[in-house]
Scaffold this motif. Structure first.
Motif, PDB file in Angstrom:
ATOM      1  N   ARG A 105     -15.413 -34.049  33.040  1.00 25.85           N
ATOM      2  CA  ARG A 105     -16.536 -34.765  32.430  1.00 25.85           C
ATOM      3  C   ARG A 105     -17.757 -34.756  33.349  1.00 25.85           C
ATOM      4  NH1 ARG A 105     -20.578 -36.612  31.475  1.00 25.85           N
ATOM      5  NH2 ARG A 105     -21.181 -38.463  30.321  1.00 25.85           N
ATOM      6  N   THR A 160     -22.191 -24.432  26.047  1.00 24.08           N
ATOM      7  CA  THR A 160     -21.496 -25.377  26.918  1.00 24.08           C
ATOM      8  C   THR A 160     -22.510 -26.100  27.782  1.00 24.08           C
ATOM      9  OG1 THR A 160     -19.535 -23.970  26.972  1.00 24.08           O
ATOM     10  CG2 THR A 160     -19.719 -25.651  28.682  1.00 24.08           C
ATOM     11  N   ASN A 161     -22.394 -27.403  27.825  1.00 22.21           N
ATOM     12  CA  ASN A 161     -23.351 -28.236  28.535  1.00 22.21           C
ATOM     13  C   ASN A 161     -23.055 -28.334  30.025  1.00 22.21           C
ATOM     14  OD1 ASN A 161     -25.714 -29.459  27.555  1.00 22.21           O
ATOM     15  ND2 ASN A 161     -24.504 -30.570  26.040  1.00 22.21           N
ATOM     16  N   TYR A 169     -12.005 -37.888  26.568  1.00 25.14           N
ATOM     17  CA  TYR A 169     -11.726 -37.604  27.975  1.00 25.14           C
ATOM     18  C   TYR A 169     -10.562 -38.468  28.451  1.00 25.14           C
ATOM     19  CZ  TYR A 169     -16.057 -34.972  28.139  1.00 25.14           C
ATOM     20  OH  TYR A 169     -17.042 -34.045  27.907  1.00 25.14           O
ATOM     21  N   SER A 188     -18.521 -30.477  34.214  1.00 27.16           N
ATOM     22  CA  SER A 188     -18.493 -29.471  33.144  1.00 27.16           C
ATOM     23  C   SER A 188     -17.832 -28.172  33.596  1.00 27.16           C
ATOM     24  CB  SER A 188     -19.903 -29.176  32.607  1.00 27.16           C
ATOM     25  OG  SER A 188     -20.473 -30.326  32.033  1.00 27.16           O
ATOM     26  N   TRP A 220     -23.645 -37.932  24.597  1.00 25.13           N
ATOM     27  CA  TRP A 220     -23.102 -36.818  25.368  1.00 25.13           C
ATOM     28  C   TRP A 220     -22.136 -35.988  24.530  1.00 25.13           C
ATOM     29  CZ3 TRP A 220     -23.580 -33.601  29.172  1.00 25.13           C
ATOM     30  CH2 TRP A 220     -22.478 -32.817  29.564  1.00 25.13           C
ATOM     31  N   LYS A 279      -9.443 -29.414  26.025  1.00 30.19           N
ATOM     32  CA  LYS A 279     -10.003 -28.644  24.921  1.00 30.19           C
ATOM     33  C   LYS A 279      -8.929 -27.734  24.341  1.00 30.19           C
ATOM     34  CE  LYS A 279     -13.501 -25.182  23.757  1.00 30.19           C
ATOM     35  NZ  LYS A 279     -14.551 -24.281  24.281  1.00 30.19           N
ATOM     36  N   TRP A 322     -11.528 -33.284  29.670  1.00 29.66           N
ATOM     37  CA  TRP A 322     -11.424 -32.964  28.249  1.00 29.66           C
ATOM     38  C   TRP A 322     -10.370 -31.882  28.089  1.00 29.66           C
ATOM     39  CZ3 TRP A 322     -15.084 -29.198  25.292  1.00 29.66           C
ATOM     40  CH2 TRP A 322     -14.717 -29.165  23.931  1.00 29.66           C
ATOM     41  N   PRO A 355     -19.825 -32.240  25.291  1.00 32.81           N
ATOM     42  CA  PRO A 355     -19.587 -31.140  26.223  1.00 32.81           C
ATOM     43  C   PRO A 355     -20.061 -29.794  25.697  1.00 32.81           C
ATOM     44  CG  PRO A 355     -17.539 -31.784  25.179  1.00 32.81           C
ATOM     45  CD  PRO A 355     -18.563 -32.801  24.769  1.00 32.81           C
ATOM     46  N   GLU A 356     -20.139 -29.685  24.377  1.00 31.95           N
ATOM     47  CA  GLU A 356     -20.625 -28.459  23.737  1.00 31.95           C
ATOM     48  C   GLU A 356     -21.569 -28.825  22.604  1.00 31.95           C
ATOM     49  OE1 GLU A 356     -16.693 -25.573  24.312  1.00 31.95           O
ATOM     50  OE2 GLU A 356     -17.063 -26.552  22.377  1.00 31.95           O
TER      51      GLU A 356
END
Length: 469
Positions: free
Chosen positions: A393, A33-34, A340, A396, A320, A381, A379, A322-323
């Motif tokens: 966003r 995860t970023n 997003y 994180s 970019w 998810k 996001w 997110p993961e």
């Protein structure tokens, strides 16, 4: 019988010997995860800020800064991993007691390279006096083992005349070592050839971008092309990364070209890691989201790791995600694409918002006039269970239900961070899995900064939301 017994004993001994000498099992693909702090295998925060990675055998060793609360030098820490996600702390390889001049100092951007001729691991770093940035020196330490205690050698200005700040190292395919550092108050970025044992400077190879005001260099080679990735010099605040290419380190180098967005996804270059496996070699951008940029310290910093892609042999792009999924066995890196959305309240026409674009966990969510900020983007998810995580966003961090508030927190997968979506006409109800209550604008307020909470579902317009873009 004795013969059978002897054979069995021999087989057992051979198996034991094989197990004793076997390396770690092949690493499975991992999802990272970023924009988060990482934890090591003991649950402690990973402090490898401004760091670099070297691969030894099946292990990747990650070295980086671990600082005191006032940002002065405390340790260079070493971690190891086979899969780039599960990091085992190995050692404080350099400490304040390693040399008298490290008692009060700034030590930044440690990078370790291996010298095949001497069998030594050599660490280069940027060294200052711990009070200001007037020294602008490079420093060197060496060790017989990759994660052992490093013996501090000295600090100096390259060739006795050049300032040296942000730093990186590179070993070419012919075994020649190089060091790159920001010089002349960061207005120049100079490439040096190292001496044969990598502990000193042999010569200045190039100063290609005079007056460019660049720092945070990362140098790597792909095919026959060298890439230099750097940031502008804006202190702790993120900026637009740029890169240049050449077919030889002496140049000619191209002009710098933008990569990523205007803040490089709120990060600064630390290192570019080639990940080589059975399917080829991929390149991982490793960046720092500095804690100092959002009111913390270096040890509050987060990590941003992204795949680099190459449309042509001399061009590079970064997007970019997110993961990021990393498979070190295959040598592949892939980002998880995400859409997003904003959450717009029906009664107020305002967006669910992280106040002041905060990156801190524990910050309560409120509503605010929609403005397209990343602090208003989420996001959704899909967890594949009928529930979603709502990951910000900008931060994180994940939306979490508490007894009296809804906050953003480190994503843990807890039920308090899981939400279901139920259609209500043209709107959706966002229900907390833990309590079954609905996401609600407190008091049906239409004012900016009104709290967003969870409350018993009642069909009110202050519990009805649209997912905007």
């Amino acid at each position: 019988m004795r013969r059978v017994y002897a054979i069995l004993v021999a087989l057992c001994c051979a198996l034991a010997a094989a197990l004793a000498t076997a390396g770690p099992a092949q690493a499975a693909a991992q999802t990272i995860t970023n924009g988060t702090q990482f934890s090591d295998t003991s649950g402690n925060a990973v402090h490898a800020h401004g760091g670099g990675v070297i691969k030894v055998g099946s292990y990747y060793y990650w070295f980086g800064e671990d600082r005191n609360a006032d940002n002065t030098f405390k340790y260079v820490d070493a971690y190891r991993s086979t899969d780039l996600k599960n990091w085992e702390f190995r050692n404080h390889v350099l400490t304040q007691s390693s040399a008298s001049e490290l008692g009060t100092a700034y030590i930044e951007r440690p990078k370790v390279i291996y010298n095949a001729s001497t069998g030594k691991f050599v660490m280069w770093m940027h060294k200052e006096n711990g009070v200001d940035y007037s020294e602008a020196r490079a420093a060197v330490a060496v060790s017989d083992t990759v994660d052992g205690n490093y013996t501090y050698q000295s600090s100096f200005q390259p060739l006795g005349q050049y300032m040296s700040r942000d730093i990186t190292t590179f070993v070419d395919t012919d075994g020649t070592g190089y060091m790159v550092s920001a010089a002349r108050e960061n207005y120049d970025l100079q490439i040096y050839k190292l001496n044969p044992d990598y502990t000193g400077i042999d010569s200045l190879v190039a100063n290609p971008w005079v007056g460019g005001h660049r720092e945070a260099p990362a140098l790597f080679k792909r095919g026959g092309v060298y890439f230099m990735l750097t940031s502008a010099a804006t202190g702790w605040n993120a900026n637009q990364q740029q890169y240049a290419t050449a077919t030889g380190l002496a140049g000619p180098w191209t002009a710098m070209t933008d990569v990523g967005d205007s803040t490089t996804y709120n990060s600064q270059t630390a290192y570019v890691l080639p990940v080589q496996g059975t399917s080829g070699t991929s390149y991982l951008y490793m960046g720092d989201r500095w804690g100092n940029s959002f009111g913390g310290t270096v040890n509050d910093s987060r990590y941003v790791w992204l795949p680099l892609t190459f449309p042509t042999s001399t061009s590079m792009s970064m997007s970019w995600y997110p993961e990021v999924s990393v498979d070190t066995t295959a040598g592949t890196i892939a980002g998880t694409s995400a859409t997003y959305n904003t959450l717009v309240g029906r009664s107020s026409a305002k967006c669910a918002d992280v106040p002041s674009q905060s990156l801190w966990q524990g910050v309560a969510i409120s509503q605010y006039t929609c403005n397209s900020g990343t602090n208003q983007k989420w996001w959704f998810k899909d967890l594949g269970t009928g529930y979603y995580e709502l990951m910000g966003r900008g931060s994180s961090l994940c939306l979490q239900e508490n007894s009296a508030s809804v906050t953003q927190e480190n994503c843990t997968g807890a039920t308090a961070q899981q939400w279901s979506l139920t259609t209500s006409g043209s709107y959706v109800l966002v229900k907390a899995r833990a309590s079954g209550e609905c996401l609600d604008v407190s008091g049906a307020s239409t004012a900016n900064s009104a709290a967003i909470i969870t409350y018993t579902c009642n069909g009110g317009t202050n519990q009805q939301w649209t997912r905007g873009t």
